[in-house]
Design an enzyme around this catalytic site. Structure first.
Site, PDB file in Angstrom:
ATOM      1  N   GLY A  11    -121.389 -58.193   3.085  1.00 53.60           N
ATOM      2  CA  GLY A  11    -120.530 -59.526   3.096  1.00 53.60           C
ATOM      3  C   GLY A  11    -121.201 -60.631   4.449  1.00 53.60           C
ATOM      4  O   GLY A  11    -122.107 -59.713   5.780  1.00 53.60           O
ATOM      5  N   ARG A  72    -124.018 -58.862  -4.425  1.00 55.69           N
ATOM      6  CA  ARG A  72    -124.099 -57.631  -4.667  1.00 55.69           C
ATOM      7  C   ARG A  72    -124.768 -57.188  -5.357  1.00 55.69           C
ATOM      8  O   ARG A  72    -124.919 -57.897  -6.265  1.00 55.69           O
ATOM      9  CB  ARG A  72    -122.571 -56.745  -4.926  1.00 55.69           C
ATOM     10  CG  ARG A  72    -121.380 -56.821  -3.478  1.00 55.69           C
ATOM     11  CD  ARG A  72    -121.632 -56.345  -2.160  1.00 55.69           C
ATOM     12  NE  ARG A  72    -120.624 -56.926  -1.852  1.00 55.69           N
ATOM     13  CZ  ARG A  72    -120.266 -56.913  -0.754  1.00 55.69           C
ATOM     14  NH1 ARG A  72    -121.141 -55.899   0.422  1.00 55.69           N
ATOM     15  NH2 ARG A  72    -119.508 -56.642   0.207  1.00 55.69           N
ATOM     16  N   ASP A 103    -124.222 -51.466   6.346  1.00 50.57           N
ATOM     17  CA  ASP A 103    -124.794 -50.224   6.136  1.00 50.57           C
ATOM     18  C   ASP A 103    -125.182 -50.697   4.904  1.00 50.57           C
ATOM     19  O   ASP A 103    -126.361 -49.806   5.181  1.00 50.57           O
ATOM     20  CB  ASP A 103    -123.566 -49.625   6.410  1.00 50.57           C
ATOM     21  CG  ASP A 103    -122.437 -49.437   6.139  1.00 50.57           C
ATOM     22  OD1 ASP A 103    -122.214 -50.806   5.654  1.00 50.57           O
ATOM     23  OD2 ASP A 103    -122.087 -48.393   5.564  1.00 50.57           O
ATOM     24  N   THR A 125    -121.974 -58.385  10.800  1.00 49.79           N
ATOM     25  CA  THR A 125    -120.892 -58.044  10.142  1.00 49.79           C
ATOM     26  C   THR A 125    -119.720 -57.934  10.984  1.00 49.79           C
ATOM     27  O   THR A 125    -119.986 -57.808  12.195  1.00 49.79           O
ATOM     28  CB  THR A 125    -121.191 -56.609   9.065  1.00 49.79           C
ATOM     29  OG1 THR A 125    -119.494 -56.008   8.890  1.00 49.79           O
ATOM     30  CG2 THR A 125    -121.261 -55.114  10.521  1.00 49.79           C
ATOM     31  N   ASP A 127    -116.849 -56.646  11.013  1.00 48.24           N
ATOM     32  CA  ASP A 127    -116.789 -55.317  10.834  1.00 48.24           C
ATOM     33  C   ASP A 127    -116.911 -53.802  12.130  1.00 48.24           C
ATOM     34  O   ASP A 127    -116.170 -53.023  13.208  1.00 48.24           O
ATOM     35  CB  ASP A 127    -116.846 -53.725   9.951  1.00 48.24           C
ATOM     36  CG  ASP A 127    -116.115 -54.284   8.838  1.00 48.24           C
ATOM     37  OD1 ASP A 127    -115.665 -55.313   8.804  1.00 48.24           O
ATOM     38  OD2 ASP A 127    -116.787 -53.888   7.777  1.00 48.24           O
ATOM     39  N   ASP A 129    -119.711 -52.015  12.617  1.00 49.86           N
ATOM     40  CA  ASP A 129    -119.273 -50.249  12.500  1.00 49.86           C
ATOM     41  C   ASP A 129    -120.659 -49.927  12.418  1.00 49.86           C
ATOM     42  O   ASP A 129    -120.852 -49.036  11.776  1.00 49.86           O
ATOM     43  CB  ASP A 129    -118.605 -50.180  11.019  1.00 49.86           C
ATOM     44  CG  ASP A 129    -119.126 -50.883   9.519  1.00 49.86           C
ATOM     45  OD1 ASP A 129    -119.990 -51.558  10.697  1.00 49.86           O
ATOM     46  OD2 ASP A 129    -118.971 -50.504   9.161  1.00 49.86           O
ATOM     47  N   ARG A 171    -113.218 -52.765   7.132  1.00 52.20           N
ATOM     48  CA  ARG A 171    -112.845 -51.677   6.237  1.00 52.20           C
ATOM     49  C   ARG A 171    -112.633 -50.231   7.027  1.00 52.20           C
ATOM     50  O   ARG A 171    -111.523 -49.950   6.994  1.00 52.20           O
ATOM     51  CB  ARG A 171    -114.725 -51.165   6.119  1.00 52.20           C
ATOM     52  CG  ARG A 171    -115.161 -52.759   5.172  1.00 52.20           C
ATOM     53  CD  ARG A 171    -116.407 -52.419   4.281  1.00 52.20           C
ATOM     54  NE  ARG A 171    -117.047 -51.585   5.158  1.00 52.20           N
ATOM     55  CZ  ARG A 171    -118.477 -51.095   4.716  1.00 52.20           C
ATOM     56  NH1 ARG A 171    -118.547 -50.800   3.686  1.00 52.20           N
ATOM     57  NH2 ARG A 171    -119.717 -50.299   5.840  1.00 52.20           N
TER      58      ARG A 171
END
Length: 319
Positions: A11, A72, A103, A125, A127, A129, A171
């Protein structure tokens, strides 16, 4: 090392362009040729690679998204796909690769390193994360986008005396929800790292309503579940007029904040330094405002965790 490549994968996040710019110009500063890989690992397999110059990354530091595009790629998850990618890198004489992404992107960098091709990961990202760094590129911009949206929604919530449920991205991580909820004074914050009871949410709303509170804001991280379903349940149990807003991909776009531009510039340059030092299978990050590096294996083996003290503080301040 005289030739390195750079790609963005997964993303997109605001600040990726700033990171690309840093990688390109840091490499050129050290008399190293730099090649851009378009469309992530898919473009790597198909050979969509071209040399970049100083001017190639001019006027991009303030732009969201990624000039290298992203995609992707299921084929890259196979050994055959990974070998095709390395063949392309060898074809262009590229000796090391900077991978900017989350990740999943780091998993790809890990695989290439295991095949003997040096890679360094840069965490990009929204996120936030990725273990091994306090912040990822794009998190701050997405956070500010969410806060701006909540501020506007609160105006409407106040005018109509409504309860608003706002679903944000992230996410399986609750950082965006937690930070946005604390920054905007949300009454309730639901994140995947913490269990919640709907009875507690309802009780909190009813207490607020009983003391004359005219509106409430509830932030739901997408990893918890559907904000729409939660909104319906709240309205059914409280009989309070409830509206749901799913912010969606608006959180990914926009001009990166100063914090993300600076972070991306520092991390991108550090990644090049590691490759030139002969290091591979690493990720760069920032901890306590100091640049750090970790083995990608170690980062991927750890589980992301939210700041429990911040979560507790959000509950204490929303009584």
């Amino acid at each position: 090392m005289k030739r390195i490549g750079v790609l963005t994968s997964g993303g997109d996040s605001p600040g990726m362009n700033a990171a690309i710019r840093a990688v390109v110009r840091k490499a050129i500063y050290h008399d190293v040729e730099i090649f851009g890989v378009y469309y992530g690992y898919a473009g790597l397999i198909s050979g969509q690679i071209e040399k970049l110059e100083i001017g190639s990354v001019g006027d991009i530091i303030h732009r969201g998204g990624t000039m290298l595009y992203t995609a992707r790629c299921e084929e890259f998850k196979t050994i055959e796909g990974q070998k095709k990618a390395i063949e392309q890198l060898n074809k262009f004489g590229i000796e090391g690769l900077v991978v900017i992404g989350g990740d999943g992107s780091f998993q790809g960098a890990k695989k290439l390193t295991e095949h003997g091709f040096p890679c360094v990961g840069v965490p990009g990202t929204i996120d936030n994360d990725i273990p091994g760094t306090d912040f990822t590129i794009g998190f701050d911009t997405a956070l500010n986008t969410i806060i701006e949206a909540i501020d506007k929604i609160r105006d409407t919530a106040t005018s109509h005396e409504r309860t608003y449920v706002i679903e944000v991205m992230g996410r399986d991580a609750g950082d965006l929800a937690l930070w946005a909820g604390l920054a905007d004074g949300a009454e309730t914050i639901l994140i995947p790292e913490e269990n919640y009871e709907m009875d507690d949410v309802i009780a909190r709303l009813k207490r607020g309503h009983a003391r004359g509170k005219k509106h409430s804001i509830i932030i739901v991280a997408e990893g918890v579940g559907s904000g729409i379903d939660i909104g319906k349940e709240i309205q059914e149990q409280t009989k309070l007029e409830t509206r749901v807003t799913v912010l969606g991909h608006i959180q990914r776009g926009g001009s990166p904040t100063a914090a993300d531009r600076v972070l991306a510039s520092r991390l991108g340059a550090k990644a090049v330094e590691l490759l030139l030092e002969g290091q591979a299978g690493k990720m760069v990050g920032i901890e306590s405002n100091e640049l750090v590096s970790h083995d990608i294996d170690d980062a991927l083996a750890k589980k992301h965790a939210v700041d429990q003290r911040m979560y507790q503080l959000s509950k204490e301040l929303s009584i």
